[in-house]
Design an enzyme around this catalytic site. Structure first.
Site, short mmCIF file in Angstrom:
data_model
loop_
_atom_site.label_atom_id
_atom_site.label_comp_id
_atom_site.label_asym_id
_atom_site.label_seq_id
_atom_site.Cartn_x
_atom_site.Cartn_y
_atom_site.Cartn_z
CE LYS A 190 -2.42 3.23 1.91
NZ LYS A 190 -1.90 4.50 1.48
CD GLU A 265 12.13 -0.44 9.81
OE1 GLU A 265 12.99 0.32 10.31
OE2 GLU A 265 12.14 -1.67 9.99
CB CYS A 299 13.04 8.75 8.50
SG CYS A 299 14.04 7.56 7.59
CD GLU A 398 10.11 12.69 11.43
OE1 GLU A 398 8.97 12.25 11.67
OE2 GLU A 398 10.96 12.04 10.80
P1 NAD Z 1 2.24 8.54 7.53
O1 NAD Z 1 2.40 7.76 8.78
O2 NAD Z 1 1.27 9.67 7.53
O3 NAD Z 1 1.80 7.59 6.33
C1 NAD Z 1 2.53 6.44 6.00
C2 NAD Z 1 1.61 5.44 5.31
O4 NAD Z 1 0.61 5.03 6.25
C3 NAD Z 1 0.86 5.98 4.10
O5 NAD Z 1 0.81 4.97 3.11
C4 NAD Z 1 -0.53 6.23 4.64
O6 NAD Z 1 -1.55 6.15 3.66
C5 NAD Z 1 -0.67 5.09 5.64
N1 NAD Z 1 -1.68 5.31 6.68
C6 NAD Z 1 -2.20 6.48 7.14
N2 NAD Z 1 -3.14 6.24 8.09
C7 NAD Z 1 -3.19 4.90 8.26
C8 NAD Z 1 -3.94 4.04 9.11
N3 NAD Z 1 -4.83 4.51 9.98
N4 NAD Z 1 -3.72 2.70 9.03
C9 NAD Z 1 -2.81 2.20 8.16
N5 NAD Z 1 -2.08 2.97 7.31
C10 NAD Z 1 -2.27 4.31 7.36
O7 NAD Z 1 3.72 9.01 7.14
P2 NAD Z 1 4.15 9.92 5.92
O8 NAD Z 1 3.75 11.31 6.20
O9 NAD Z 1 3.74 9.29 4.65
O10 NAD Z 1 5.76 9.77 6.02
C11 NAD Z 1 6.54 10.54 6.84
C12 NAD Z 1 6.97 9.75 8.06
O11 NAD Z 1 7.62 8.54 7.67
C13 NAD Z 1 8.01 10.50 8.88
O12 NAD Z 1 7.72 10.37 10.25
C14 NAD Z 1 9.31 9.78 8.53
O13 NAD Z 1 10.32 9.94 9.49
C15 NAD Z 1 8.84 8.37 8.40
N6 NAD Z 1 9.80 7.54 7.65
C16 NAD Z 1 10.54 6.61 8.33
C17 NAD Z 1 11.49 5.83 7.65
C18 NAD Z 1 12.36 4.82 8.36
O14 NAD Z 1 13.02 4.03 7.68
N7 NAD Z 1 12.41 4.81 9.67
C19 NAD Z 1 11.65 6.00 6.27
C20 NAD Z 1 10.87 6.96 5.62
C21 NAD Z 1 9.94 7.71 6.31
#
Ligand code: NAD
Length: 496
Positions: A190, A265, A299, A398
């Protein structure tokens, strides 16, 4: 005002974008939303719509999990060699289409094109790395146990679910699904709403090169519907989520209810600890590159710069000189060195944190606010340096933009305490020519990763993951990750 139509797009990209709406890809076929619902995908550089994407409902996600389940016996039943050959074809096909996928990724994620090239190559390298690693894994592993014949046998788990964010759409798919696929699992992916297109392209390409139907499925949709349905599906055998800690908690809770093992992650608030003995100009350049790389939407970025008090002013001057040279522009303009942030929400988040930081007493030493790019009304912000007490929201949360928060220290102990004064634990770096001191500090910082005289380095084979608010579940990119995608059964026969 410049438009997407005026960009110099490859013919294959134009052809791909002409598919309207962009569909999910399940069981080797396109799937539209049951209610013909779609959401728009926008170019962050111009704000213009580039695609309508199918908005799947929960029942359709469940169907994708069932399709992946049906494909599992066939995929896991192939010999390792047969499976690896098919995946090698996929790696080569991605490499052949690298400029096309990179342009799609650049256009949708707002990533400058050269960086997108690096991300797509990283996908290829990661997939090949896990294929090679798996070739050396023996599924039957004898154990030397007194009075018994014993061994463990490794099986793939079944259907594995993956939920990804928008900042590294294609690269993270490579990091996530490669070990799962080589081990014989089938996957349901997804992607984030903002960046579905490269995942759809990948799924179509996989079918084209002979990956059996149902092995790689992509469900597009909203987080709270499609994402939640995937996380809560009890037929998933392993789950992996990359994204924010807030959504990570929801996914973790859903997996907990079904007792499904999960990798989380999550976000970070990394520190860079800069000692007085470094080459100041070189360190400043590298950290400015880190904070502006993908417009700070990384991240593991170094967003808290802790600088020895004796070199603070000189370091600041060098950083300002490097930041002056940053060229903000559309990601597909070859002269651009920093693109936009992904959407308006993200821009408001970055600006909001800058404002709150200053309200709480931080000083803005450079930049701040929106950036204006001639001809484009995208989501541009200026790189920013803040300075002040670490007891400031902008130093603790963040931001996910090109913003560094600076503070000074006097002693090594103070620096380590400052670096560890955070709820996160993803990645930090230490900068010093004293190797012993650097190693000591690197080992003392509480996080999954510590880098020395560098930031954002990911050699294949070194585990990458977070602790505390940054994640759990063992991380990615190493032999341990591959083993996570096998379940072991222990077999014992008493000898008397
Ligand atoms: P997000 O948590 O808003 O969304 C991530 C994913 O989760 C998207 O596909 C979204 O559609 C889905 N999602 C949203 N609500 C959900 C729910 N209720 N149930 C299941 N899935 C749901 O994050 P974002 O804004 O897309 O990304 C930014 C974040 O990702 C930052 O905090 C960043 O640090 C983190 N990140 C971490 C890593 C790592 O390797 N640790 C890598 C990249 C990004």
């Amino acid at each position: 005002m410049s438009t997407v139509a005026s960009l110099d797009l490859l013919p294959e990209v134009i052809q791909f974008l002409a598919q309207r709406p962009q569909s999910s890809w399940v069981g080797g076929q396109t799937v539209q939303s049951t209610g013909q619902l779609t959401f728009a995908s926008l170019d962050p550089g111009s704000g213009e719509k580039i695609a309508d994407v199918a908005d799947l409902d929960a029942a359709q996600v469940d169907q994708a999990v069932d399709d992946a389940g049906q494909a599992f016996p066939g995929w896991s039943g192939l010999s390792k060699q047969q499976r690896h050959e098919i995946l090698q074809r996929l790696a080569s096909a991605v490499e052949d289409r690298l400029p096309v996928i990179a342009q799609i990724e650049s256009l949708e994620a707002g990533k400058i094109e050269s960086q997108a090239h690096g991300d797509i190559q990283n996908f290829v390298d990661t997939l090949r790395y896990f294929i090679d690693l798996d070739a050396g894994v023996s599924n039957r592993e004898p154990m030397t146990i007194a009075g018994h014949e014993a061994w463990s046998y490794r099986h793939p788990w079944g259907v594995c679910g993956f939920i990804f964010p928008w900042n590294f759409p294609f690269l993270l798919i490579g990091w996530g699904v490669s070990p799962a696929l080589v081990a014989g699992n089938t996957v349901v992916i997804k992607p984030a709403e903002e960046t579905s297109l490269s995942a759809i392209y990948l799924a179509q390409l996989a079918t084209e090169v002979g990956v059996p139907n149902g092995v790689i499925n992509v469900v597009t949709g909203r987080g709270e519907t499609a994402g939640a349905a995937l996380a809560g599906n009890s037929k998933i055998k392993r789950m992996s989520f990359t994204g924010s800690p807030e959504v990570g908690q929801l996914v973790g809770a859903a997996c907990g209810r079904n007792l499904v093992p999960v990798k989380l992650e999550l976000g970070g608030k990394g520190a860079a600890v800069i000692f007085e003995d470094v080459d100041i100009a070189d360190t400043a350049e590298k950290l400015v590159n880190a904070i502006t790389f993908h417009t700070g939407q990384v991240c593991c970025d170094a967003t808290r710069w802790l600088i020895h008090k004796d070199v603070f002013d000189e370091f600041l001057d060098q950083c300002k000189a490097c930041l002056e040279k940053i060229r903000i522009g559309h990601p597909l303009d070859p002269k651009t060195t920093m693109g936009p942030v992904v959407n308006k929400t993200q821009r408001n988040r970055v600006l909001g944190y800058q404002e709150k930081g200053v309200d709480e007493g931080a000083e803005c030493l450079f930049g701040g606010g929106v950036a204006h790019v001639e001809g484009y009304s995208g989501n541009y912000v200026r790189p920013t340096l803040l300075k002040g007490s670490l007891k400031n929201t902008a130093a603790q949360e963040e931001i996910f933009g090109p913003v560094a928060y600076m503070a000074s220290f006097e002693t090594e102990e103070e620096a380590v305490a400052m670096a560890n004064d955070t709820d996160y634990g993803l990645a930090n770096s230490v900068w010093s020519t004293d190797k012993n001191r650097a190693a000591r500090v690197a080992e003392s910082m509480i996080a999954g990763n510590s880098w020395i005289n560098a930031h954002n380095v990911f050699p294949l084979g070194v585990p990458y993951g977070g602790v505390n608010k940054s994640g759990l579940g063992g991380g990615v990119l190493s032999i341990e990750t591959l083993m996570d995608y096998y379940r072991s059964v222990s077999v014992v026969r008493p000898l008397s």
